[in-house]
Scaffold this active site. Sequence first.
Site: not given
Length: 216
Positions: A94, A137
């Site tokens: 992440d 993301d």
Amino acid sequence: KLRAEIFSEIREQMDQKRLEEIHEIYQEINYLIDEWLAIAFISLIEKRTANLADQALRDPLTMLYNRTAFDRRLTAEIERESRYRRQFSIALFDIDDFKSVNDRYGHPAGDQTLKMVARILQTSLRQTDFTFRLGGDEFAAICPETEKAAMVKVVRRIEKQLQQSFIETKMSYAIGISFGIASFPIDGKEMDQLVKAADERLYQCKREHHLANAAS
């Protein structure tokens, strides 16, 4: 056009007294041409179908495989490693504070960042490993025949290459990544168990990074 050129060449090579033989040759050539065209057509259809199927499993921005491909690959890897009694590891990634990149520098900068992370993941892993963009993301990697300790080293190498890439490209901002690792069969023997273990460690890593940034 191909048939016409072939038959024209045959006529030039043979005289009128061999019309019956010419007819037999015509029939044989017609059969062969039809067979070759059918094979070529089937091959073309199969290739285009395979390309479309592959595109459906890829993220259009980074060209990494998507969440559907991740689920399929992880299921297949569990079955394979269960059969041969081997370990493998997954990592969930992440990007830290990715929203601030979009808010401050715009979505083109955000897209550039996602592409950079995708490229670094691909170049940092082996050809036998698999990389994915799960959405937003969030990224993932599946590394066959890789124990947890080895996977930690891989992730650290990815972090270092990411930092180096921002320096080399002289970007006006830098980012970090948080990660969570889970290994089969230590952390679970089912897909949901492995993903849950990696996800919990990912969020623990994010909390630690957030606290570190707040302290600084």
